[in-house]
Write a protein that holds these residues in place. Structure first.
Motif, mmCIF file in Angstrom:
data_model
loop_
_atom_site.group_PDB
_atom_site.id
_atom_site.type_symbol
_atom_site.label_atom_id
_atom_site.label_comp_id
_atom_site.label_asym_id
_atom_site.label_seq_id
_atom_site.Cartn_x
_atom_site.Cartn_y
_atom_site.Cartn_z
ATOM 1 N N ILE A 1 17.487 -5.837 11.938
ATOM 2 C CA ILE A 1 17.111 -6.284 13.274
ATOM 3 C C ILE A 1 15.754 -5.677 13.624
ATOM 4 O O ILE A 1 15.524 -4.481 13.402
ATOM 5 N N ARG A 2 14.866 -6.481 14.156
ATOM 6 C CA ARG A 2 13.548 -5.993 14.527
ATOM 7 C C ARG A 2 13.657 -5.130 15.773
ATOM 8 O O ARG A 2 14.398 -5.449 16.708
ATOM 9 N N ILE A 3 12.927 -4.026 15.785
ATOM 10 C CA ILE A 3 13.026 -3.022 16.843
ATOM 11 C C ILE A 3 11.656 -2.843 17.492
ATOM 12 O O ILE A 3 10.645 -2.684 16.797
ATOM 13 N N ALA A 4 11.625 -2.872 18.821
ATOM 14 C CA ALA A 4 10.376 -2.620 19.533
ATOM 15 C C ALA A 4 10.673 -1.835 20.801
ATOM 16 O O ALA A 4 11.821 -1.741 21.252
ATOM 17 N N LEU A 5 9.612 -1.292 21.384
ATOM 18 C CA LEU A 5 9.708 -0.534 22.618
ATOM 19 C C LEU A 5 8.865 -1.213 23.680
ATOM 20 O O LEU A 5 7.737 -1.642 23.414
ATOM 21 N N ALA A 6 9.424 -1.317 24.888
ATOM 22 C CA ALA A 6 8.676 -1.788 26.054
ATOM 23 C C ALA A 6 8.855 -0.735 27.136
ATOM 24 O O ALA A 6 9.958 -0.548 27.650
ATOM 25 N N THR A 7 7.782 -0.026 27.490
ATOM 26 C CA THR A 7 7.915 1.162 28.326
ATOM 27 C C THR A 7 6.843 1.240 29.401
ATOM 28 O O THR A 7 5.722 0.763 29.215
ATOM 29 N N ALA A 8 7.212 1.871 30.508
ATOM 30 C CA ALA A 8 6.244 2.160 31.560
ATOM 31 C C ALA A 8 5.447 3.415 31.256
ATOM 32 O O ALA A 8 4.462 3.696 31.934
ATOM 33 N N SER A 9 5.872 4.165 30.245
ATOM 34 C CA SER A 9 5.116 5.342 29.832
ATOM 35 C C SER A 9 3.927 4.940 28.970
ATOM 36 O O SER A 9 3.755 3.769 28.630
ATOM 37 N N GLU A 10 3.135 5.924 28.602
ATOM 38 C CA GLU A 10 1.932 5.669 27.815
ATOM 39 C C GLU A 10 2.135 6.097 26.362
ATOM 40 O O GLU A 10 3.049 6.860 26.046
ATOM 41 N N ARG A 11 1.250 5.616 25.486
ATOM 42 C CA ARG A 11 1.369 5.933 24.070
ATOM 43 C C ARG A 11 1.236 7.429 23.797
ATOM 44 O O ARG A 11 1.799 7.938 22.823
ATOM 45 N N CYS A 12 0.523 8.144 24.661
ATOM 46 C CA CYS A 12 0.411 9.590 24.475
ATOM 47 C C CYS A 12 1.745 10.290 24.736
ATOM 48 O O CYS A 12 1.906 11.469 24.399
ATOM 49 N N HIS A 13 2.701 9.578 25.334
ATOM 50 C CA HIS A 13 4.046 10.102 25.515
ATOM 51 C C HIS A 13 4.977 9.609 24.412
ATOM 52 O O HIS A 13 5.740 10.393 23.845
ATOM 53 N N THR A 14 4.930 8.316 24.123
ATOM 54 C CA THR A 14 5.884 7.723 23.190
ATOM 55 C C THR A 14 5.697 8.245 21.769
ATOM 56 O O THR A 14 6.656 8.686 21.131
ATOM 57 N N ASP A 15 4.483 8.189 21.290
ATOM 58 C CA ASP A 15 4.248 8.440 19.866
ATOM 59 C C ASP A 15 4.611 9.862 19.442
ATOM 60 O O ASP A 15 5.331 10.045 18.444
ATOM 61 N N PRO A 16 4.166 10.908 20.169
ATOM 62 C CA PRO A 16 4.549 12.265 19.752
ATOM 63 C C PRO A 16 6.053 12.501 19.812
ATOM 64 O O PRO A 16 6.620 13.160 18.929
ATOM 65 N N ALA A 17 6.713 11.970 20.836
ATOM 66 C CA ALA A 17 8.163 12.163 20.953
ATOM 67 C C ALA A 17 8.891 11.509 19.790
ATOM 68 O O ALA A 17 9.777 12.115 19.166
ATOM 69 N N PHE A 18 8.519 10.271 19.466
ATOM 70 C CA PHE A 18 9.221 9.553 18.405
ATOM 71 C C PHE A 18 8.905 10.120 17.023
ATOM 72 O O PHE A 18 9.763 10.104 16.136
ATOM 73 N N ARG A 19 7.695 10.606 16.853
ATOM 74 C CA ARG A 19 7.377 11.261 15.567
ATOM 75 C C ARG A 19 8.230 12.516 15.388
ATOM 76 O O ARG A 19 8.774 12.766 14.302
ATOM 77 N N ARG A 20 8.353 13.307 16.457
ATOM 78 C CA ARG A 20 9.161 14.527 16.380
ATOM 79 C C ARG A 20 10.621 14.202 16.094
ATOM 80 O O ARG A 20 11.291 14.922 15.340
ATOM 81 N N LEU A 21 11.123 13.118 16.669
ATOM 82 C CA LEU A 21 12.521 12.736 16.483
ATOM 83 C C LEU A 21 12.765 11.967 15.183
ATOM 84 O O LEU A 21 13.904 11.665 14.846
ATOM 85 N N GLY A 22 11.696 11.636 14.463
ATOM 86 C CA GLY A 22 11.836 10.985 13.172
ATOM 87 C C GLY A 22 12.146 9.502 13.241
ATOM 88 O O GLY A 22 12.703 8.935 12.289
ATOM 89 N N ILE A 23 11.784 8.837 14.344
ATOM 90 C CA ILE A 23 12.074 7.401 14.465
ATOM 91 C C ILE A 23 10.830 6.548 14.718
ATOM 92 O O ILE A 23 10.943 5.340 14.890
ATOM 93 N N TYR A 24 9.663 7.151 14.712
ATOM 94 C CA TYR A 24 8.451 6.395 15.008
ATOM 95 C C TYR A 24 8.293 5.202 14.074
ATOM 96 O O TYR A 24 7.964 4.089 14.512
#
Length: 233
Positions: free
Chosen positions: A121-144
């Motif tokens: 299944i294709r996975i995407a994110l739609a967020t009111a936050s900014e990429r400077c928030h999403t990318d570091p968090a997801f990299r740390r959690l291993g799901i980026y």
């Protein structure tokens, strides 16, 4: 690559092309990440990080301000040696640090993202936050690397009271709204997505009105630990 996401099962794990849901559009704050408590107290915690004791009720007061007004208030009352813009920049840097180092995934979120991705299944994110928030968090959690795309309301030009960010995300996934499930905790976002033709899935968060969310949800999950239910819809 998808090495952290359960291999490359996308070509074999679909369970047939007749499945209605071919893409999942996740919200981030309150859905994948337990970040809402941080936002409730961000101004006070920012000041504490600088060794400053905040006034009682500061965060409730700040919630009524625009970003510019909030920066001006903090500058005038706590940080007179800084400009309002410098205060806003410092708050932004503090929030980025919190996402990069502190905010944890909600129960079942990592398993859901990896598991759904492994099913093709294709996975995407739609967020009111900014990429400077999403990318570091997801990299740390291993799901980026599990995400086919990450899209922000800033990029779409409007917030989630309008369908722009959901429509942009579906278009980039190469899917129609009716082929995508939008997974959200916010009732207004679920309402927007449902009105735009998306399949809507509500997940609970401590800060949300669950009864209100149910009005706009085609499906609901007790938590993201129940992600396998999506495979039967």
């Amino acid at each position: 690559g998808y090495s952290v996401c359960g291999g490359t099962a996308a070509s074999t794990g679909r369970g047939g092309e007749n499945r209605l849901i071919k893409g999942i559009i996740f919200d981030m704050d309150g859905t994948l990440l337990g970040s809402m408590p941080y936002w409730r107290s961000v101004s006070s915690n920012f000041l504490r990080s600088m060794g400053i004791v905040p006034e009682e009720g500061l965060d409730r007061k700040m919630a009524t301000f625009s970003i510019a007004e909030g920066g001006a208030y903090l500058q005038q009352h706590y940080l007179p040696h800084m400009t309002p813009q410098a205060v806003n920049d410092a708050v932004s840097a503090y929030i980025a640090h919190v996402y990069a180092d502190e905010i944890e995934a909600k129960v079942g979120a990592v398993e859901a993202v990896r598991g759904l991705r492994a099913q093709g299944i294709r996975i995407a994110l739609a967020t009111a936050s900014e990429r400077c928030h999403t990318d570091p968090a997801f990299r740390r959690l291993g799901i980026y690397d599990c995400f086919d795309g990450i899209f922000t309301c800033t990029q779409a030009g409007r917030g989630k009271s309008h369908p722009d960010v959901f429509l942009l995300t579906a278009r980039e996934l190469g899917l129609e709204p009716g082929e995508c499930a939008v997974v959200e905790d916010a009732p207004h976002a679920l309402q927007t997505a449902k009105n735009a033709g998306f399949i809507t899935v509500a997940v609970p968060d401590a800060d949300m009105d669950w009864e209100e969310a149910q009005k706009y949800a085609d499906h609901s999950l007790a938590s993201l630990l129940d992600w396998k239910a999506v495979l039967t819809w």
